[in-house]
Design a protein around this motif. Structure first.
Motif, PDB file in Angstrom:
ATOM      1  N   ARG A 145       0.845  -1.198   0.000  1.00 20.85           N
ATOM      2  CA  ARG A 145       0.000   0.000   0.000  1.00 20.85           C
ATOM      3  C   ARG A 145       0.876   1.242   0.000  1.00 20.85           C
ATOM      4  O   ARG A 145       1.866   1.303   0.725  1.00 20.85           O
ATOM      5  N   MET A 176      -3.045   3.626  -2.828  1.00 16.36           N
ATOM      6  CA  MET A 176      -3.121   2.708  -3.956  1.00 16.36           C
ATOM      7  C   MET A 176      -2.485   1.378  -3.581  1.00 16.36           C
ATOM      8  O   MET A 176      -1.499   1.327  -2.844  1.00 16.36           O
ATOM      9  N   GLU A 177      -3.092   0.303  -4.098  1.00 16.05           N
ATOM     10  CA  GLU A 177      -2.626  -1.040  -3.804  1.00 16.05           C
ATOM     11  C   GLU A 177      -2.516  -1.831  -5.103  1.00 16.05           C
ATOM     12  O   GLU A 177      -3.322  -1.632  -6.017  1.00 16.05           O
ATOM     13  N   PRO A 178      -1.538  -2.741  -5.196  1.00 13.50           N
ATOM     14  CA  PRO A 178      -1.394  -3.552  -6.414  1.00 13.50           C
ATOM     15  C   PRO A 178      -2.411  -4.687  -6.446  1.00 13.50           C
ATOM     16  O   PRO A 178      -2.861  -5.167  -5.406  1.00 13.50           O
ATOM     17  N   TRP A 224      -2.698  -1.194 -10.460  1.00 11.75           N
ATOM     18  CA  TRP A 224      -2.787  -0.546  -9.166  1.00 11.75           C
ATOM     19  C   TRP A 224      -4.145   0.131  -9.106  1.00 11.75           C
ATOM     20  O   TRP A 224      -4.623   0.694 -10.091  1.00 11.75           O
TER      21      TRP A 224
END
Length: 430
Positions: free
Chosen positions: A6, A118-120, A126
């Motif tokens: 994150r 943002m998270e993958p 993302w």
């Protein structure tokens, strides 16, 4: 990209950006995300990076190999030097989302956005998965309790989708302004996410040509649903504006009575080619072809041929080949002579006749050729477009590679979402 779970946008602000060899590129100034009409987390498209020259450029997420607490590293030292320009369906996380007003979906509690994380995902995308918020109206004065900071899933927040960022969904007019800058395939993906009522409002507000382009990019069930919403007279006009092969495919899915009624409402010169296409099975060359390729007589000049393929309304694949036939030049034509590849046209003097550049050795497809044969034909001859000639040696149409791919892909390929298979760089530079 390094395994980061994150990253908050505020942590990225001002971070130096380096190329793969350690060369300095610039500094991060913002995060670009693509807004959605539903409550799903928006996809992060890339970063706005300010170069040493003060120019701000866009760097796609797929070009970034690592995000560290003290730096961002790119996969390549080269960046697109064009000035960054925000598109209408995009949002700058730091510049626009921060301090935006929103509300808690369940309770309606008014919130102020402080940051977004943002998270993958497993697909290397993302997304803006979390939002840092604080309740609006709370004061920090003496004796007042400071409202607690909360980090909530994007889905729990209302008013941050493809809206005016104050919680009011965009009306049809606002959406049409947005669509002016988008490709038909991207509009179709957006329209599919709209509530049925709003989808109908947008369709009613679109001009016939634009709606026809969008309809061609929708899955069959959505095509039929929208066509059923329209009056029969307008539905017939939309079918006339569509590419003939796409219109024929759509008509083939309708009940015979509905199909025949719409064909009767169309102008005869528009309906006759569709009736010819409907006579063939959809998985044959005749069912795949368009009856409107570029056809010229042998005494036409190279300059005339180039003028035809420069037509901006001509699909790109059809522009790769000119077909030479004896009169008449409307399909089905007179005797088919051969074809001229556009690269050959570029090498010939403009005043030369196309007859002198004809490729008469390229075999033609028969209308009854099955899809497997058509596929082998395109692979064997490395074509984007191929002639379809009947037993009497008349050109009846042309098959393009995009129609072949459309029939080779799984039936639900449009429903799985183009954005899931398109990378960020393509989406920004197309």
């Amino acid at each position: 990209m390094a395994p980061v779970n994150r990253v908050f946008a505020a942590q990225l602000a001002g971070l130096p950006v380096f190329g793969p060899d350690g060369e300095s590129i610039g500094k991060v100034r913002d995060v670009v995300a693509g807004l959605r009409l539903d409550q799903q987390p928006p996809r992060v498209l890339g970063l706005v990076v300010e170069l040493a020259t003060r120019r701000r450029v866009f760097v796609p997420m797929l070009r970034i190999t690592s995000i560290e607490p003290n730096a961002v590293t790119l996969a390549t030292g080269s960046v697109n030097m064009r000035q960054f320009h925000q598109r209408p369906n995009e949002v700058l996380v730091l510049g626009q989302l921060t301090d935006a007003h929103a509300s808690l979906t369940d309770t309606g509690t008014r919130l102020t956005v402080l940051d977004a994380a943002m998270e993958p995902t497993r697909t290397r995308d993302w997304v803006l998965a979390k939002v840092a918020v604080r309740e609006r109206g709370a004061r920090l004065g003496l004796g007042r309790r400071r409202s607690s900071l909360q980090v909530l899933p994007w889905q729990d927040i209302s008013g941050l989708g493809l809206t005016d960022l104050s919680g009011q969904p965009q009306g049809a007019g606002q959406l049409l302004m947005l669509f002016d800058t988008m490709r038909a395939v991207d509009i179709a993906a957006t329209v599919r996410d709209l509530p049925v009522k709003r989808r109908h409002e947008v369709a009613d507000s679109m001009d016939d040509e634009r709606l026809a382009d969008v309809l061609e990019e929708l899955p069959e069930d959505d095509q039929k649903e929208l066509l059923a919403h329209l009056s029969e007279e307008r539905a017939a006009d939309i079918l006339e504006a569509m590419n003939p092969d796409d219109a024929a495919d759509l008509l083939a899915e309708l009940a015979p009575a509905d199909k025949n009624r719409l064909l009767d409402l169309m102008e005869p010169e528009e309906s006759e080619p569709l009736k010819r296409l409907l006579a063939y099975s959809r998985d044959t060359a005749g069912g795949l072809m368009t009856p409107e390729p570029v056809v010229l007589t042998p005494d036409a000049t190279v300059a005339e041929a180039l003028a035809h393929i420069r037509n901006p309304d001509l699909p790109a694949a059809l522009g790769t080949m000119v077909f030479v036939c004896r009169p008449p030049t409307e399909t089905p034509t007179g005797r088919y002579v051969g074809c001229v590849h556009f690269q050959r046209l570029l090498r010939e003097p403009p005043a030369e006749l196309v007859a002198s550049a004809v490729d008469s050795d390229l075999p033609a497809l028969r209308p009854t050729a099955p899809l497997a044969e058509v596929t082998r034909y395109f692979a064997a001859y490395n074509l984007a477009c191929g002639p379809v000639v009947d037993a009497q040696d008349h050109l009846v149409g042309a098959v393009t590679v995009d129609d072949v791919l459309d029939h080779l892909l799984p039936e639900d390929w449009r429903e799985t979402g183009l954005h899931d298979v398109r990378n960020e760089e393509t989406s920004r530079t197309s």
